[in-house]
Design a protein around this motif. Sequence first.
Motif, PDB file in Angstrom:
ATOM      1  N   ARG A 117       0.843  -1.202   0.000  1.00 54.07           N
ATOM      2  CA  ARG A 117       0.000   0.000   0.000  1.00 54.07           C
ATOM      3  C   ARG A 117       0.873   1.246   0.000  1.00 54.07           C
ATOM      4  N   LEU A 118       0.393   2.272  -0.683  1.00 58.82           N
ATOM      5  CA  LEU A 118       1.114   3.546  -0.723  1.00 58.82           C
ATOM      6  C   LEU A 118       0.742   4.411   0.478  1.00 58.82           C
ATOM      7  N   TYR A 119       1.613   5.350   0.773  1.00 56.57           N
ATOM      8  CA  TYR A 119       1.414   6.285   1.879  1.00 56.57           C
ATOM      9  C   TYR A 119       1.864   7.664   1.405  1.00 56.57           C
ATOM     10  N   PHE A 120       1.134   8.703   1.765  1.00 55.49           N
ATOM     11  CA  PHE A 120       1.478  10.075   1.394  1.00 55.49           C
ATOM     12  C   PHE A 120       1.768  10.857   2.661  1.00 55.49           C
ATOM     13  N   ASP A 121       2.957  11.476   2.736  1.00 55.14           N
ATOM     14  CA  ASP A 121       3.319  12.202   3.952  1.00 55.14           C
ATOM     15  C   ASP A 121       3.440  13.716   3.752  1.00 55.14           C
ATOM     16  N   GLY A 122       2.988  14.216   2.603  1.00 58.05           N
ATOM     17  CA  GLY A 122       3.041  15.652   2.356  1.00 58.05           C
ATOM     18  C   GLY A 122       2.036  16.389   3.231  1.00 58.05           C
ATOM     19  N   THR A 123       2.344  17.658   3.516  1.00 59.31           N
ATOM     20  CA  THR A 123       1.443  18.469   4.332  1.00 59.31           C
ATOM     21  C   THR A 123       1.010  19.705   3.542  1.00 59.31           C
ATOM     22  N   GLY A 124      -0.144  20.222   3.900  1.00 59.97           N
ATOM     23  CA  GLY A 124      -0.633  21.426   3.259  1.00 59.97           C
ATOM     24  C   GLY A 124       0.304  22.602   3.473  1.00 59.97           C
ATOM     25  N   LEU A 125       0.872  22.693   4.669  1.00 54.40           N
ATOM     26  CA  LEU A 125       1.802  23.787   4.955  1.00 54.40           C
ATOM     27  C   LEU A 125       3.056  23.689   4.094  1.00 54.40           C
ATOM     28  N   GLY A 126       3.564  22.477   3.923  1.00 53.07           N
ATOM     29  CA  GLY A 126       4.738  22.283   3.071  1.00 53.07           C
ATOM     30  C   GLY A 126       4.455  22.654   1.628  1.00 53.07           C
ATOM     31  N   LEU A 127       3.300  22.265   1.134  1.00 49.74           N
ATOM     32  CA  LEU A 127       2.929  22.597  -0.240  1.00 49.74           C
ATOM     33  C   LEU A 127       2.631  24.091  -0.377  1.00 49.74           C
ATOM     34  N   PHE A 128       2.063  24.694   0.665  1.00 50.56           N
ATOM     35  CA  PHE A 128       1.784  26.124   0.648  1.00 50.56           C
ATOM     36  C   PHE A 128       3.081  26.927   0.466  1.00 50.56           C
ATOM     37  N   GLY A 129       4.144  26.498   1.144  1.00 47.78           N
ATOM     38  CA  GLY A 129       5.444  27.150   0.982  1.00 47.78           C
ATOM     39  C   GLY A 129       5.937  27.059  -0.451  1.00 47.78           C
ATOM     40  N   SER A 130       5.780  25.903  -1.055  1.00 50.17           N
ATOM     41  CA  SER A 130       6.175  25.737  -2.455  1.00 50.17           C
ATOM     42  C   SER A 130       5.303  26.591  -3.360  1.00 50.17           C
ATOM     43  N   TYR A 131       4.001  26.651  -3.084  1.00 51.61           N
ATOM     44  CA  TYR A 131       3.091  27.488  -3.877  1.00 51.61           C
ATOM     45  C   TYR A 131       3.542  28.946  -3.841  1.00 51.61           C
ATOM     46  N   LEU A 132       3.896  29.436  -2.648  1.00 51.66           N
ATOM     47  CA  LEU A 132       4.349  30.824  -2.533  1.00 51.66           C
ATOM     48  C   LEU A 132       5.601  31.064  -3.372  1.00 51.66           C
ATOM     49  N   LYS A 133       6.541  30.147  -3.275  1.00 55.60           N
ATOM     50  CA  LYS A 133       7.783  30.270  -4.034  1.00 55.60           C
ATOM     51  C   LYS A 133       7.490  30.269  -5.535  1.00 55.60           C
ATOM     52  N   TRP A 134       6.652  29.342  -5.983  1.00 59.05           N
ATOM     53  CA  TRP A 134       6.323  29.248  -7.403  1.00 59.05           C
ATOM     54  C   TRP A 134       5.585  30.501  -7.878  1.00 59.05           C
ATOM     55  N   PHE A 135       4.701  31.030  -7.035  1.00 60.39           N
ATOM     56  CA  PHE A 135       3.947  32.233  -7.379  1.00 60.39           C
ATOM     57  C   PHE A 135       4.893  33.426  -7.537  1.00 60.39           C
ATOM     58  N   LEU A 136       5.807  33.579  -6.587  1.00 56.27           N
ATOM     59  CA  LEU A 136       6.759  34.694  -6.658  1.00 56.27           C
ATOM     60  C   LEU A 136       7.672  34.571  -7.880  1.00 56.27           C
ATOM     61  N   LEU A 137       8.140  33.363  -8.157  1.00 61.77           N
ATOM     62  CA  LEU A 137       8.974  33.165  -9.339  1.00 61.77           C
ATOM     63  C   LEU A 137       8.203  33.454 -10.627  1.00 61.77           C
ATOM     64  N   SER A 138       6.916  33.158 -10.623  1.00 61.30           N
ATOM     65  CA  SER A 138       6.095  33.454 -11.800  1.00 61.30           C
ATOM     66  C   SER A 138       5.951  34.961 -11.997  1.00 61.30           C
ATOM     67  N   ILE A 139       5.800  35.689 -10.897  1.00 59.75           N
ATOM     68  CA  ILE A 139       5.702  37.146 -10.993  1.00 59.75           C
ATOM     69  C   ILE A 139       7.011  37.736 -11.517  1.00 59.75           C
ATOM     70  N   VAL A 140       8.132  37.299 -10.925  1.00 59.24           N
ATOM     71  CA  VAL A 140       9.446  37.828 -11.308  1.00 59.24           C
ATOM     72  C   VAL A 140       9.758  37.550 -12.781  1.00 59.24           C
ATOM     73  N   THR A 141       9.330  36.388 -13.277  1.00 57.10           N
ATOM     74  CA  THR A 141       9.626  36.019 -14.674  1.00 57.10           C
ATOM     75  C   THR A 141       8.485  36.378 -15.623  1.00 57.10           C
TER      76      THR A 141
END
Length: 108
Positions: free
Chosen positions: A61-85
């Motif tokens: 069986r598979l298991y997922f250990d990602g968290t919303g907070l961890g993904l939220f941090g990545s979303y912020l980074k990706w959003f800022l990089l999208s604005i800059v570029t």
Amino acid sequence: TSRPCRQETQESSFDGSLLQLIGYNILTFLLSLCTLGIGVPWAVCMMERWECKHTVVEGRRLYFDGTGLGLFGSYLKWFLLSIVTLGIYALWIPIKMRKWTTSHKMFA
């Protein structure tokens, strides 16, 4: 002459139900809507966790250990990089998202 050893593989399966999927889709939609999109990372993690909980690959069986907070941090980074570029970085976000979710999946 020796014959190559053939490994026996177990079947892979998915045991989630349609009603569960509908319920989770409604829940994630409401979470995203009520938080004006801020809850999307938590909704994504909820769906990934549900999918992994019901997925068996070669008997494991598979298991997922990602968290919303961890993904939220990545979303912020990706959003800022999208604005800059000026939006160019946004082309890479689907692949970054796939890499992030895959890196948090493992065998239970």
